[in-house]
Design a protein around this motif. Structure first.
Motif, PDB file in Angstrom:
ATOM      1  N   ALA A 166       0.830  -1.190   0.068  1.00 33.59           N
ATOM      2  CA  ALA A 166       0.051  -0.033   0.037  1.00 33.59           C
ATOM      3  C   ALA A 166       0.937   0.943   0.089  1.00 33.59           C
ATOM      4  O   ALA A 166       2.104   1.446   0.671  1.00 33.59           O
ATOM      5  CB  ALA A 166      -0.797   0.044   1.256  1.00 33.59           C
ATOM      6  N   GLN A 167       0.297   2.188  -0.867  1.00 30.36           N
ATOM      7  CA  GLN A 167       1.100   3.551  -0.575  1.00 30.36           C
ATOM      8  C   GLN A 167       0.770   4.148   0.447  1.00 30.36           C
ATOM      9  O   GLN A 167      -0.350   4.243   0.770  1.00 30.36           O
ATOM     10  CB  GLN A 167       0.587   4.231  -1.921  1.00 30.36           C
ATOM     11  CG  GLN A 167       1.345   3.486  -3.272  1.00 30.36           C
ATOM     12  CD  GLN A 167       1.369   4.565  -4.123  1.00 30.36           C
ATOM     13  OE1 GLN A 167       1.317   5.854  -4.315  1.00 30.36           O
ATOM     14  NE2 GLN A 167       1.897   4.018  -5.449  1.00 30.36           N
ATOM     15  N   ARG A 168       1.721   4.700   1.293  1.00 30.57           N
ATOM     16  CA  ARG A 168       1.448   5.548   2.326  1.00 30.57           C
ATOM     17  C   ARG A 168       1.019   7.012   2.158  1.00 30.57           C
ATOM     18  O   ARG A 168       0.404   7.321   3.115  1.00 30.57           O
ATOM     19  CB  ARG A 168       2.934   5.539   3.188  1.00 30.57           C
ATOM     20  CG  ARG A 168       2.579   6.341   4.530  1.00 30.57           C
ATOM     21  CD  ARG A 168       3.585   6.225   5.628  1.00 30.57           C
ATOM     22  NE  ARG A 168       3.450   6.828   6.816  1.00 30.57           N
ATOM     23  CZ  ARG A 168       4.116   6.493   7.799  1.00 30.57           C
ATOM     24  NH1 ARG A 168       5.088   5.673   8.022  1.00 30.57           N
ATOM     25  NH2 ARG A 168       3.574   7.282   8.863  1.00 30.57           N
ATOM     26  N   TYR A 169       1.264   7.686   1.124  1.00 25.61           N
ATOM     27  CA  TYR A 169       0.958   8.783   1.065  1.00 25.61           C
ATOM     28  C   TYR A 169      -0.010   9.122  -0.345  1.00 25.61           C
ATOM     29  O   TYR A 169      -0.098   8.432  -1.322  1.00 25.61           O
ATOM     30  CB  TYR A 169       2.199   9.728   0.760  1.00 25.61           C
ATOM     31  CG  TYR A 169       2.992   9.882   1.827  1.00 25.61           C
ATOM     32  CD1 TYR A 169       2.665  10.523   3.041  1.00 25.61           C
ATOM     33  CD2 TYR A 169       4.301   8.917   1.977  1.00 25.61           C
ATOM     34  CE1 TYR A 169       3.758  10.335   4.116  1.00 25.61           C
ATOM     35  CE2 TYR A 169       5.071   8.772   2.803  1.00 25.61           C
ATOM     36  CZ  TYR A 169       5.048   9.572   4.084  1.00 25.61           C
ATOM     37  OH  TYR A 169       5.679   9.371   5.030  1.00 25.61           O
ATOM     38  N   ASP A 170      -0.702  10.160  -0.107  1.00 26.40           N
ATOM     39  CA  ASP A 170      -1.872  10.480  -1.379  1.00 26.40           C
ATOM     40  C   ASP A 170      -2.006  11.972  -1.043  1.00 26.40           C
ATOM     41  O   ASP A 170      -1.733  12.617  -0.434  1.00 26.40           O
ATOM     42  CB  ASP A 170      -3.223   9.672  -1.005  1.00 26.40           C
ATOM     43  CG  ASP A 170      -3.924   9.628  -2.351  1.00 26.40           C
ATOM     44  OD1 ASP A 170      -3.472  10.128  -3.391  1.00 26.40           O
ATOM     45  OD2 ASP A 170      -4.953   8.970  -2.384  1.00 26.40           O
ATOM     46  N   ASP A 189      -1.008  11.436   4.888  1.00 27.56           N
ATOM     47  CA  ASP A 189      -0.412  10.222   5.354  1.00 27.56           C
ATOM     48  C   ASP A 189      -1.617   9.345   5.381  1.00 27.56           C
ATOM     49  O   ASP A 189      -2.455   9.509   6.141  1.00 27.56           O
ATOM     50  CB  ASP A 189       0.205  10.371   6.512  1.00 27.56           C
ATOM     51  CG  ASP A 189       0.870   9.046   7.225  1.00 27.56           C
ATOM     52  OD1 ASP A 189       0.235   8.075   6.837  1.00 27.56           O
ATOM     53  OD2 ASP A 189       1.976   9.172   7.842  1.00 27.56           O
ATOM     54  N   VAL A 241       4.364  13.643  -3.668  1.00 25.15           N
ATOM     55  CA  VAL A 241       3.935  12.600  -3.347  1.00 25.15           C
ATOM     56  C   VAL A 241       4.430  11.359  -4.034  1.00 25.15           C
ATOM     57  O   VAL A 241       4.673  10.208  -3.301  1.00 25.15           O
ATOM     58  CB  VAL A 241       2.276  12.352  -3.375  1.00 25.15           C
ATOM     59  CG1 VAL A 241       1.684  12.242  -4.893  1.00 25.15           C
ATOM     60  CG2 VAL A 241       1.514  11.582  -2.295  1.00 25.15           C
ATOM     61  N   ASP A 242       4.700  11.398  -5.302  1.00 26.45           N
ATOM     62  CA  ASP A 242       5.508  10.299  -5.711  1.00 26.45           C
ATOM     63  C   ASP A 242       6.958   9.995  -5.073  1.00 26.45           C
ATOM     64  O   ASP A 242       7.578   9.169  -4.726  1.00 26.45           O
ATOM     65  CB  ASP A 242       5.947  10.601  -7.289  1.00 26.45           C
ATOM     66  CG  ASP A 242       4.663  10.485  -8.168  1.00 26.45           C
ATOM     67  OD1 ASP A 242       3.564   9.937  -7.675  1.00 26.45           O
ATOM     68  OD2 ASP A 242       4.432  11.088  -9.229  1.00 26.45           O
ATOM     69  N   ASN A 290       6.320   8.583  -1.646  1.00 26.28           N
ATOM     70  CA  ASN A 290       5.983   6.984  -1.432  1.00 26.28           C
ATOM     71  C   ASN A 290       7.348   6.087  -2.120  1.00 26.28           C
ATOM     72  O   ASN A 290       7.402   5.305  -1.445  1.00 26.28           O
ATOM     73  CB  ASN A 290       4.811   6.883  -2.690  1.00 26.28           C
ATOM     74  CG  ASN A 290       3.417   7.186  -1.960  1.00 26.28           C
ATOM     75  OD1 ASN A 290       3.205   6.786  -0.817  1.00 26.28           O
ATOM     76  ND2 ASN A 290       2.643   7.718  -2.662  1.00 26.28           N
ATOM     77  N   SER A 291       8.092   6.729  -3.039  1.00 24.81           N
ATOM     78  CA  SER A 291       9.422   5.989  -3.112  1.00 24.81           C
ATOM     79  C   SER A 291      10.394   6.043  -2.140  1.00 24.81           C
ATOM     80  O   SER A 291      10.761   4.741  -1.951  1.00 24.81           O
ATOM     81  CB  SER A 291       9.945   6.808  -4.321  1.00 24.81           C
ATOM     82  OG  SER A 291      11.094   6.320  -4.933  1.00 24.81           O
ATOM     83  N   ASP A 346       9.147   6.053   0.856  1.00 22.32           N
ATOM     84  CA  ASP A 346       8.970   5.004   1.737  1.00 22.32           C
ATOM     85  C   ASP A 346       9.122   3.639   1.490  1.00 22.32           C
ATOM     86  O   ASP A 346       9.292   2.845   2.371  1.00 22.32           O
ATOM     87  CB  ASP A 346       7.285   5.402   2.319  1.00 22.32           C
ATOM     88  CG  ASP A 346       6.596   4.413   3.079  1.00 22.32           C
ATOM     89  OD1 ASP A 346       7.102   4.541   4.399  1.00 22.32           O
ATOM     90  OD2 ASP A 346       5.654   3.659   3.092  1.00 22.32           O
ATOM     91  N   ARG A 347       8.719   3.420   0.420  1.00 20.70           N
ATOM     92  CA  ARG A 347       9.116   1.844  -0.056  1.00 20.70           C
ATOM     93  C   ARG A 347      10.479   1.643   0.106  1.00 20.70           C
ATOM     94  O   ARG A 347      10.548   0.430   0.483  1.00 20.70           O
ATOM     95  CB  ARG A 347       8.622   1.780  -1.621  1.00 20.70           C
ATOM     96  CG  ARG A 347       7.240   1.538  -2.063  1.00 20.70           C
ATOM     97  CD  ARG A 347       7.038   1.283  -3.373  1.00 20.70           C
ATOM     98  NE  ARG A 347       7.615   2.173  -4.344  1.00 20.70           N
ATOM     99  CZ  ARG A 347       6.779   3.325  -4.489  1.00 20.70           C
ATOM    100  NH1 ARG A 347       5.608   3.636  -4.334  1.00 20.70           N
ATOM    101  NH2 ARG A 347       7.514   4.048  -5.529  1.00 20.70           N
TER     102      ARG A 347
END
Length: 59
Positions: A2-6, A19, A45-46, A49-50, A52-53
Motif C-alpha cells: 500500500a502507498q503511504r501518501y496520497d 499520510d 507524493v511520488d 512514496n518512493s 517510503d518503499r
C-alpha cells in the motif's frame, strides 16, 4: 504494498499531501505539505512514496 501518501483536494482548490495511515497532512522538515498546486503535490507524493518503499524494503 500500500502507498503511504496520497493527495487530497482542499475546498479552496489546492492540494494537501496526506499520510493515509494517520489521515493527517504530512510535515517534512517542519513544513506542512498543504495548499499546493496539483503538479507540485503530485510530484512530491511520488517522491515520498518512493522513499517510503525504499525504507520499508530495507527493514
Amino acid at each position: 504494498m500500500a502507498q503511504r501518501y496520497d493527495i487530497e483536494k482542499t475546498p479552496e482548490g489546492t492540494w494537501d499531501i496526506i499520510d493515509v495511515f494517520t489521515g493527517l497532512p504530512v510535515v517534512e522538515v517542519g513544513v506542512p505539505l498543504i495548499d499546493m498546486p496539483i503538479e507540485e503535490a503530485d510530484h512530491l507524493v511520488d517522491l515520498l512514496n518512493s522513499r517510503d518503499r525504499e525504507q520499508r524494503d530495507d527493514t
